[in-house]
Design a protein around this motif. Structure first.
Motif, mmCIF file in Angstrom:
data_model
loop_
_atom_site.group_PDB
_atom_site.id
_atom_site.type_symbol
_atom_site.label_atom_id
_atom_site.label_comp_id
_atom_site.label_asym_id
_atom_site.label_seq_id
_atom_site.Cartn_x
_atom_site.Cartn_y
_atom_site.Cartn_z
ATOM 1 N N TYR A 215 -9.986 -0.391 -2.883
ATOM 2 C CA TYR A 215 -8.930 0.348 -3.836
ATOM 3 C C TYR A 215 -7.705 0.905 -4.808
ATOM 4 C CZ TYR A 215 -11.833 4.078 -0.466
ATOM 5 O OH TYR A 215 -12.821 4.129 0.117
ATOM 6 N N ILE A 216 -7.031 -0.143 -4.865
ATOM 7 C CA ILE A 216 -6.330 -0.196 -5.644
ATOM 8 C C ILE A 216 -7.048 -0.840 -7.381
ATOM 9 C CG2 ILE A 216 -4.423 -1.750 -6.903
ATOM 10 C CD1 ILE A 216 -3.051 -0.175 -5.320
ATOM 11 N N SER A 217 -7.530 -0.784 -7.277
ATOM 12 C CA SER A 217 -8.887 -1.033 -8.078
ATOM 13 C C SER A 217 -8.845 0.577 -8.877
ATOM 14 C CB SER A 217 -9.848 -2.211 -8.656
ATOM 15 O OG SER A 217 -11.138 -1.434 -7.504
ATOM 16 N N TYR A 218 -9.643 1.072 -8.260
ATOM 17 C CA TYR A 218 -10.329 2.293 -7.635
ATOM 18 C C TYR A 218 -9.373 3.181 -8.688
ATOM 19 C CZ TYR A 218 -13.850 1.296 -5.293
ATOM 20 O OH TYR A 218 -15.656 0.950 -4.483
ATOM 21 N N LEU A 219 -7.911 2.915 -8.184
ATOM 22 C CA LEU A 219 -6.871 3.754 -9.190
ATOM 23 C C LEU A 219 -6.313 3.884 -10.120
ATOM 24 C CD1 LEU A 219 -3.800 3.767 -5.564
ATOM 25 C CD2 LEU A 219 -4.981 6.228 -6.845
ATOM 26 N N ARG A 220 -6.818 2.009 -10.047
ATOM 27 C CA ARG A 220 -6.234 2.045 -11.455
ATOM 28 C C ARG A 220 -6.782 2.709 -12.473
ATOM 29 N NH1 ARG A 220 -4.505 -4.382 -9.831
ATOM 30 N NH2 ARG A 220 -2.435 -4.039 -10.170
ATOM 31 N N LYS A 221 -8.013 3.241 -11.576
ATOM 32 C CA LYS A 221 -9.378 2.515 -13.338
ATOM 33 C C LYS A 221 -8.695 4.681 -13.480
ATOM 34 C CE LYS A 221 -12.843 0.084 -12.175
ATOM 35 N NZ LYS A 221 -13.981 -0.375 -11.379
ATOM 36 N N LYS A 222 -8.067 5.474 -12.527
ATOM 37 C CA LYS A 222 -8.006 6.598 -12.692
ATOM 38 C C LYS A 222 -6.445 7.343 -12.716
ATOM 39 C CE LYS A 222 -11.103 7.599 -9.367
ATOM 40 N NZ LYS A 222 -11.830 8.723 -7.396
ATOM 41 N N VAL A 223 -5.404 6.325 -12.241
ATOM 42 C CA VAL A 223 -4.058 6.945 -12.897
ATOM 43 C C VAL A 223 -3.887 6.101 -14.084
ATOM 44 C CG1 VAL A 223 -1.395 6.176 -11.537
ATOM 45 C CG2 VAL A 223 -3.885 6.562 -10.659
ATOM 46 N N ASP A 224 -4.118 5.224 -14.384
ATOM 47 C CA ASP A 224 -3.477 4.153 -15.351
ATOM 48 C C ASP A 224 -4.817 4.083 -16.639
ATOM 49 O OD1 ASP A 224 -1.365 3.648 -14.149
ATOM 50 O OD2 ASP A 224 -1.649 1.542 -13.088
ATOM 51 N N GLY A 226 -6.355 3.808 -19.857
ATOM 52 C CA GLY A 226 -5.754 4.289 -20.880
ATOM 53 C C GLY A 226 -4.641 4.897 -21.205
ATOM 54 N N ARG A 227 -3.746 4.537 -19.999
ATOM 55 C CA ARG A 227 -2.359 4.538 -20.363
ATOM 56 C C ARG A 227 -1.347 3.300 -19.834
ATOM 57 N NH1 ARG A 227 -4.580 8.472 -16.752
ATOM 58 N NH2 ARG A 227 -5.181 10.984 -17.951
ATOM 59 N N GLU A 228 -0.109 3.244 -20.890
ATOM 60 C CA GLU A 228 0.721 2.333 -19.705
ATOM 61 C C GLU A 228 0.218 2.234 -18.652
ATOM 62 O OE1 GLU A 228 2.549 -1.315 -21.036
ATOM 63 O OE2 GLU A 228 2.342 0.819 -22.369
ATOM 64 N N PRO A 229 0.250 0.947 -17.808
ATOM 65 C CA PRO A 229 -0.398 0.440 -16.706
ATOM 66 C C PRO A 229 1.566 1.391 -15.631
ATOM 67 C CG PRO A 229 -0.088 -1.552 -17.406
ATOM 68 C CD PRO A 229 -0.162 -0.770 -18.578
ATOM 69 N N MET A 230 1.237 1.821 -14.228
ATOM 70 C CA MET A 230 2.240 1.913 -13.711
ATOM 71 C C MET A 230 1.709 1.336 -12.184
ATOM 72 S SD MET A 230 2.537 6.547 -13.990
ATOM 73 C CE MET A 230 3.942 6.268 -12.512
ATOM 74 N N ILE A 231 0.334 0.456 -11.649
ATOM 75 C CA ILE A 231 0.711 -0.269 -10.773
ATOM 76 C C ILE A 231 0.634 -1.750 -11.366
ATOM 77 C CG2 ILE A 231 -1.157 -0.342 -9.154
ATOM 78 C CD1 ILE A 231 -2.715 2.593 -9.514
ATOM 79 N N HIS A 232 1.175 -2.394 -10.391
ATOM 80 C CA HIS A 232 1.085 -3.815 -10.872
ATOM 81 C C HIS A 232 0.944 -4.552 -9.286
ATOM 82 C CE1 HIS A 232 3.627 -2.827 -15.024
ATOM 83 N NE2 HIS A 232 3.931 -1.934 -14.165
ATOM 84 N N THR A 233 0.327 -5.825 -9.870
ATOM 85 C CA THR A 233 0.550 -6.878 -8.578
ATOM 86 C C THR A 233 1.222 -7.823 -9.130
ATOM 87 O OG1 THR A 233 -2.355 -6.667 -8.925
ATOM 88 C CG2 THR A 233 -0.927 -8.637 -7.705
ATOM 89 N N VAL A 234 1.596 -7.962 -7.563
ATOM 90 C CA VAL A 234 3.053 -8.874 -7.273
ATOM 91 C C VAL A 234 2.483 -10.623 -7.017
ATOM 92 C CG1 VAL A 234 5.197 -9.441 -6.611
ATOM 93 C CG2 VAL A 234 5.069 -7.616 -7.687
#
Length: 246
Positions: A215-224, A226-234
């Motif tokens: 679901y993090i991967s789903y969110l990244r595809k929708k939120v990030d 073509g844009r500067e990413p906001m969701i980061h993996t630590v």
């Protein structure tokens, strides 16, 4: 904010009224124990011991959620589920199944149930599962939850259940919405997979890390996308939502 007697913030319907839950089980002792635990959360509860009385109660209560035993004296829970959806199409359904009845669990989800717990179960698990279902469906909120969350150019309107980034609408599924809401309520904070599972899915951590990753991967595809990413993996710790540095 009105806490429950358990000390947790009370979940309510979006209009602030108590959540409505119907408990359906032919064991009166079990139904009473379950009802007591749910009333402890400040929710409005009705009980029924068979399919016919369950439908009658549902027509009167119009429940937000139903705790439904698969085995009933006059019918089975799957038939009751079909009739419940005719009464209230958006009702959340949590099935109760025997521990070894794998086929019942599969059939329940296939029939349109939202989740299941196996007997014997803990009352805390039932409360947590129901709360998770109702939040993801947009049918429950805590009294202190404001209508808008803002992190950088990412904006969530919780009442309208709309998300925009830089003014562009982001279409999300109910689970994606709930996951993003948790991230937005904790900006710049690293959240572990276990924390995310507990808050978004109401599951204990144990072999379900892939669900969070998916679901993090789903969110990244929708939120990030073509844009500067906001969701980061630590690495080794979890995930964090951070506004884009300007």
């Amino acid at each position: 904010m009105n806490p429950t007697r358990s000390g947790r913030p009370a979940l309510t319907r979006p209009d602030g009224t108590p959540l409505r839950v119907l408990v359906v089980d032919d064991d009166p002792d079990l139904a009473e124990v379950l009802s007591g635990a749910l009333r402890y959360e400040g929710w409005r509860i009705r009980t029924a011991g068979d399919g016919a009385s369950a439908l009658a109660a549902a027509r009167e209560l119009l429940p937000d959620a139903v705790v439904l035993d698969v085995m009933l004296p006059d019918t089975d829970g799957f038939a009751v589920l079909r009739d419940l959806h005719a009464v209230k199409p958006d009702v959340c359904v949590l099935f109760l199944t025997a521990r070894d009845a794998v086929e019942d669990r599969i059939a329940g989800i296939t029939a349109g149930g939202d989740d299941y717990v196996t007997k014997p179960f803990s009352l805390e698990e039932v409360v947590a599962r129901l709360g998770g279902l109702l939040r993801r469906a947009g049918m429950a909120r805590q009294p202190d939850e404001g209508p808008r969350l803002v992190v950088g150019d990412l904006v969530m309107d919780e009442e309208a259940r709309e998300v925009t980034r830089a003014g562009e609408l982001v279409e999300l599924s109910p689970t994606e919405f709930e996951l993003l809401r948790f991230l937005m309520r904790n900006p710049r904070r690293v959240l572990s997979k276990a924390q995310i599972l507990d808050r978004v899915w109401s599951y204990d951590f144990g072999g379900r890390a892939h669900v969070v990753e998916l679901y993090i991967s789903y969110l990244r595809k929708k939120v990030d996308a073509g844009r500067e990413p906001m969701i980061h993996t630590v690495r080794g710790a979890g995930y964090v939502l951070k506004p884009v540095a300007r």
